[in-house]
Design a protein around this motif. Sequence first.
Motif, PDB file in Angstrom:
ATOM      1  N   TYR A 262      25.495 -33.312 -16.958  1.00  0.00           N
ATOM      2  CA  TYR A 262      24.410 -32.791 -16.128  1.00  0.00           C
ATOM      3  C   TYR A 262      24.105 -33.707 -14.955  1.00  0.00           C
ATOM      4  O   TYR A 262      23.981 -34.920 -15.109  1.00  0.00           O
ATOM      5  N   HIS A 264      21.551 -32.602 -12.493  1.00  0.00           N
ATOM      6  CA  HIS A 264      20.171 -32.406 -12.034  1.00  0.00           C
ATOM      7  C   HIS A 264      19.279 -33.508 -12.610  1.00  0.00           C
ATOM      8  O   HIS A 264      19.596 -34.101 -13.645  1.00  0.00           O
ATOM      9  N   ARG A 265      18.141 -33.750 -11.960  1.00  0.00           N
ATOM     10  CA  ARG A 265      17.280 -34.871 -12.363  1.00  0.00           C
ATOM     11  C   ARG A 265      15.901 -34.428 -12.853  1.00  0.00           C
ATOM     12  O   ARG A 265      15.021 -35.263 -13.034  1.00  0.00           O
ATOM     13  N   TRP A 266      15.696 -33.126 -13.062  1.00  0.00           N
ATOM     14  CA  TRP A 266      14.408 -32.704 -13.596  1.00  0.00           C
ATOM     15  C   TRP A 266      14.321 -33.037 -15.087  1.00  0.00           C
ATOM     16  O   TRP A 266      15.334 -33.258 -15.753  1.00  0.00           O
ATOM     17  N   THR A 360      17.796 -28.345  -3.799  1.00  0.00           N
ATOM     18  CA  THR A 360      18.664 -28.856  -4.874  1.00  0.00           C
ATOM     19  C   THR A 360      17.856 -29.105  -6.143  1.00  0.00           C
ATOM     20  O   THR A 360      18.357 -28.909  -7.259  1.00  0.00           O
ATOM     21  N   THR A 361      16.608 -29.521  -6.003  1.00  0.00           N
ATOM     22  CA  THR A 361      15.753 -29.776  -7.174  1.00  0.00           C
ATOM     23  C   THR A 361      15.372 -28.487  -7.905  1.00  0.00           C
ATOM     24  O   THR A 361      14.826 -28.546  -9.010  1.00  0.00           O
ATOM     25  N   ARG A 364      19.791 -25.922 -11.686  1.00  0.00           N
ATOM     26  CA  ARG A 364      20.379 -26.549 -12.872  1.00  0.00           C
ATOM     27  C   ARG A 364      21.861 -26.739 -12.557  1.00  0.00           C
ATOM     28  O   ARG A 364      22.582 -25.761 -12.339  1.00  0.00           O
TER      29      ARG A 364
END
Length: 463
Positions: A262, A264-266, A360-361, A364
Amino acid sequence: SQFRVASNTRRHKMGWKLAVFIMLVAACFAPNDYNPLVFGAQKYKAYLKEHSTAPKKNYPWHGLTDIWTEDEAAKLLSMVKGLGTYSTFKEDVTSVKVDHPEAQPVDPATGGCLHPYLMLNANATECIFPERVDVARHFLTYGGWSSWKENYNKLTSRLQGFQKMFHTADPKSASIPEFETLFQSKQYLDAASSACDGKDVFDPIQLGVIVQVPGQEVPMHYDVPWFLGATRFTLPQWLLVAMDQSELFKDIRIPQIQGVAYLHRWDPLDSANGGGFFFYPKGNNEEPVLYPARFNNAIVVDGAVVVHGTEPFRPHLSDNLPFIDKSFKHELTYQPASDNWVMNKVKRDGTRESLGTFETTDLRISLVWRARCFSSQEELQKWHNVSEHLTLDQVLDTLVKDLRTRGLVPKDSTPEPLDLALLILNEYVQYPVLEKNPLKQHNFCLLPSLYPSLKPVIDLICG
């Protein structure tokens, strides 16, 4: 006296009907923890499991952490953006054959396909199954991880995430150095060998970048298997999955391994985000495992034998999910100038209609890489030197012969092509159903697809 008896009989019958009706209504609306129908079904399932003679399944899997440095992760995200345009899952067509066992003519009145499982082929000359019709059909029927009760348009939009796939046979993959380095991590190699029963000679197959917008999910599925002489380049993918699940071709099956990481950074532990990876390492009759989709983490498992998928990503934003019509091509494209992503519908004349813009945020982002597993270089060489391939007719003949032994196909006839294809899917490709209440399992919002006259009523409920 006779009147009283008849009257009592009628009241008795009406009483039973009313009691049954009340029980059915209660079974539909009572919480599962207090639902007698669910309790009975669970008890019956437990009884079958306890008395089953089938061997217990326990497929190995491994979770990996800190697989990249910050610099490597930044380069990978730049690669994801640099790939530019991503197509929906339904565009993942690698078969070079033009004949499909289920093919039907295009409807001359509409220029489309009448059956809900069919879509136009690339040339719009016939109607065929999407490559993973087995996945779409189960998802539409049972509503996926959340047991959605939604109409056809909403659900097909949920399952059509965006991807870019590169195969080792594709010369474009040679220009992506990150492709090769993903297979060189010691963590990955150790985990892959363990999951492949000690086989430690790996043949990279594919790198996939999967991008999803809020409201989307990856429905539960098996990965496409590989056989000596039968691959996704020569046969439809749904048929390969049926071949694998039938166990009629296991002597030529090639094991494989999959890693999912992964970017993504959420926060995956925030329940509002969802998006976790679920899988069934102990078989479809056991409870699934949920693995958080955390940045810089990965999971390694043989996805061709273990059913897996993802939770809905940010389901609370589902109302903002654009309609992704399967009759048209759709794209998700990165825009360097604005550092955002645009979803476009590609019209018949080639023009594009914007359906939404995403940061981008908002996305996923996962990387999926796969490799075939071999015991030795000699075994690997045998794979690459194979010269004889199974034909579509050979595969269908084997399956039909087995279906006859099961009493599902008459000895003196063969079903029509579409009916045969559906029978193969029904008999061989089985996925778990997450909803425990049998009366709540099916997605009734799809009834208008089968019975158009119900559309006005169902639309009041499902929208």
